[in-house]
Design an enzyme around this catalytic site. Structure first.
Site: not given
Length: 339
Positions: A46, A181, A204, A235
């Site tokens: 489980d 940034d 940005k 990403t």
């Protein structure tokens, strides 16, 4: 006062290869075999996590090596349950070695009715019985204050400085460090100072979460070899877009040095198809086969630094000495030679 017992390492499943590398480096430093404590960290059908330690750890100085990377919740639970097993087995001291501290991006309430998950995770780790935390490049330095136990936050910038000096030898006058940034300026400035390079910023603007509306380069990057510096690449969308913006602004090459290569979803494909010549990451998160095979992704090891940090903690000597590039030169012997 030096410890009498030897440091003992134990690892979960999050980054077993890094744990073994740390053990090998410690064996070299100690002149004696340092291995991982024999244990099993398994899952029931489980998916409940079960830990069993096969060696006696009573009165021992234990170091649990476990980044809380993807799958973050499973790896965090492994860390907590291993700590509980060691505490109930009468370990004298437990240090959690967390090369990548998951949930670090949730370090404040950005809007109403949201959690500060990094603080919750800090509470969980402390309550489980951890006495000390050793980590690398926390997303926000103030997370150290979320703990009521000592936290040693190592930095990747000394290793990156060595790597840049090695790979850009004779070209350092053309190098420009870039923060992707405004929030990462302090981190980028730190590396720029180490290699005596100028600093630029990519500003940005977002119209909504996850989507970058536009980017502006602050600083003259024309004719420069730009190196983007950040702590996390998830990403890789923003990173690849920043690289494009820099090339459009006149940069001759764009490289990136990112501490934690989360590289989820389409990240590897984006990096391979981008204008970036190289993405350099550390092994704080165990790289996937796709990452290892990517032509323009390179991995620098952190095991030498973590091994020395563990020995310094065990000996009761300074960990902050590892913040200096000069201290790391002999530790990374053979990899980087300085004139």
């Amino acid at each position: 006062m030096p410890a009498i017992t030897e440091p003992k390492l134990i690892s979960g499943n999050a980054n077993l290869s890094l744990a073994k590398s740390i053990a090998r480096r410690m064996s070299m430093h100690r002149g004696m075999q340092v291995g991982l404590v024999d244990a099993r960290v398994e899952r029931f059908n489980d998916q409940e996590i079960f830990v069993e330690v096969y060696e006696n750890v009573r009165g021992e100085d234990m170091y649990v090596i476990q980044p809380t990377s993807n799958p973050a919740n499973d790896n965090l639970m492994e860390l907590l349950i291993m700590t509980d097993a060691l505490r109930r087995s009468s370990a004298a001291r437990i240090t959690a070695v967390i090369p990548y501290f998951g949930y670090a991006r949730q370090d404040r309430r950005a809007k109403a009715r949201t959690p500060i998950s990094a603080k919750l995770v800090a509470n969980l780790i402390t309550q489980a019985g951890v006495d000390r935390v050793l980590t690398l490049d926390l997303h926000a330095a103030q997370i150290q204050g979320f703990f009521d136990i000592p936290v040693d936050n190592l930095y990747a910038s000394p290793i990156f400085a060595l790597d840049i000096e090695h790979h850009f030898k004779g070209q350092l006058q053309d190098v420009m460090i870039v923060s992707p940034d405004v929030g990462g300026v302090a981190r980028a400035r730190e590396l720029a100072k180490r290699i005596n390079a100028p600093l630029s910023i990519v500003d940005k603007r977002r119209e909504k979460a996850g989507e970058v509306a536009g980017m502006t380069v602050i600083g003259d990057v024309k004719g420069r070899k730009c190196i983007i510096v950040d702590d996390i690449c998830d990403t890789a969308g923003t990173l690849c877009k920043a690289a494009e913006t820099l090339m459009e602004a006149g940069a001759t090459e764009v490289h990136s040095y990112i501490t934690h290569g989360v590289l989820s979803g389409p990240a590897v494909e984006r990096v391979q198809n981008s204008v970036m010549k190289s993405l350099v990451i550390t092994d704080s998160i165990e790289p996937t086969e796709k990452v290892k095979e990517a032509r323009n992704i390179r991995i620098v090891p952190t095991a030498p630094m973590f091994a020395q940090a563990i020995l310094n903690i065990w000996n009761g000597t300074s960990v902050s000495s590892l913040f200096e590039t000069e201290t790391l030169v002999p530790i990374y012997e053979g990899m980087y030679q300085r004139d």
